[in-house]
Design an enzyme around this catalytic site. Structure first.
Site, PDB file in Angstrom:
ATOM      1  N   CYS A  11      68.352 160.079 114.978  1.00 61.08           N
ATOM      2  CA  CYS A  11      69.422 159.151 114.646  1.00 61.08           C
ATOM      3  C   CYS A  11      70.707 159.925 114.409  1.00 61.08           C
ATOM      4  CB  CYS A  11      69.036 158.382 113.384  1.00 61.08           C
ATOM      5  SG  CYS A  11      70.232 157.150 112.868  1.00 61.08           S
ATOM      6  N   HIS A  53      65.245 149.882 115.458  1.00 59.26           N
ATOM      7  CA  HIS A  53      65.988 150.973 114.816  1.00 59.26           C
ATOM      8  C   HIS A  53      67.402 150.515 114.444  1.00 59.26           C
ATOM      9  CE1 HIS A  53      67.255 155.366 114.574  1.00 59.26           C
ATOM     10  NE2 HIS A  53      68.419 154.739 114.691  1.00 59.26           N
ATOM     11  N   GLU A  54      68.112 149.947 115.418  1.00 56.66           N
ATOM     12  CA  GLU A  54      69.510 149.555 115.178  1.00 56.66           C
ATOM     13  C   GLU A  54      69.620 148.356 114.242  1.00 56.66           C
ATOM     14  OE1 GLU A  54      71.884 151.499 115.875  1.00 56.66           O
ATOM     15  OE2 GLU A  54      70.694 152.826 117.142  1.00 56.66           O
ATOM     16  N   HIS A  57      69.480 149.332 110.634  1.00 54.50           N
ATOM     17  CA  HIS A  57      70.729 149.880 110.088  1.00 54.50           C
ATOM     18  C   HIS A  57      71.536 148.792 109.381  1.00 54.50           C
ATOM     19  CE1 HIS A  57      70.805 154.028 111.356  1.00 54.50           C
ATOM     20  NE2 HIS A  57      70.592 153.717 112.633  1.00 54.50           N
TER      21      HIS A  57
END
Length: 103
Positions: A11, A53-54, A57
Site C-alpha cells: 500500500c 483494499h481501497e 481506506h
C-alpha cells in the site's frame, strides 16, 4: 462469499512494505456514478482484492491493521527500513514525468 485468496499486498500508505494477506475471493460494490445513478460491480480475483483494499481506506483501515501485533510490527519495520529509498524513487519518477511533459 466464494472463499478466500492469499496474495502479497502492499500500500502507498505503508511505503516499501508488503506481506501475504488473505482476502475474500469475491466482492460486490454498490456505488453511485457522477450523475447520482446507482451501479453495481461484481468482481473476483485481483479486482476484488483492490476494491476491498481501497474501500477499507474509507473507514480508516489499512492492510496492516489485519495482522497480529507482531506481524504488523514486522511490516512497519520493513516500511521504515525502505521508506527513504521508496520516496527517493517516487521523487525521481515524478521529476522524469514532469520533464517529459514539458517536451
Amino acid at each position: 462469499m466464494v472463499g478466500t485468496q492469499r496474495a502479497t499486498e502492499g500500500c502507498l500508505s505503508v511505503p516499501g512494505a508488503n506481506a501475504p494477506l488473505d482476502r475474500p475471493a469475491r466482492a460486490i460494490l454498490h456505488a453511485y456514478d457522477v450523475d447520482g445513478r446507482p451501479f453495481t460491480v461484481e468482481s473476483t480475483g485481483y479486482l476484488a482484492r483492490c476494491l476491498i483494499h481501497e474501500t477499507q481506506h474509507l473507514g480508516g483501515i489499512v492492510y496492516v491493521d489485519h495482522f497480529s501485533p507482531a506481524a504488523r510490527a514486522q511490516v512497519l519495520a520493513q516500511s521504515a527500513d525502505r521508506r527513504a529509498s521508496v520516496m527517493n524513487h517516487r521523487s525521481n519518477r515524478q521529476l522524469t514525468f514532469m520533464t517529459e511533459r514539458e517536451r
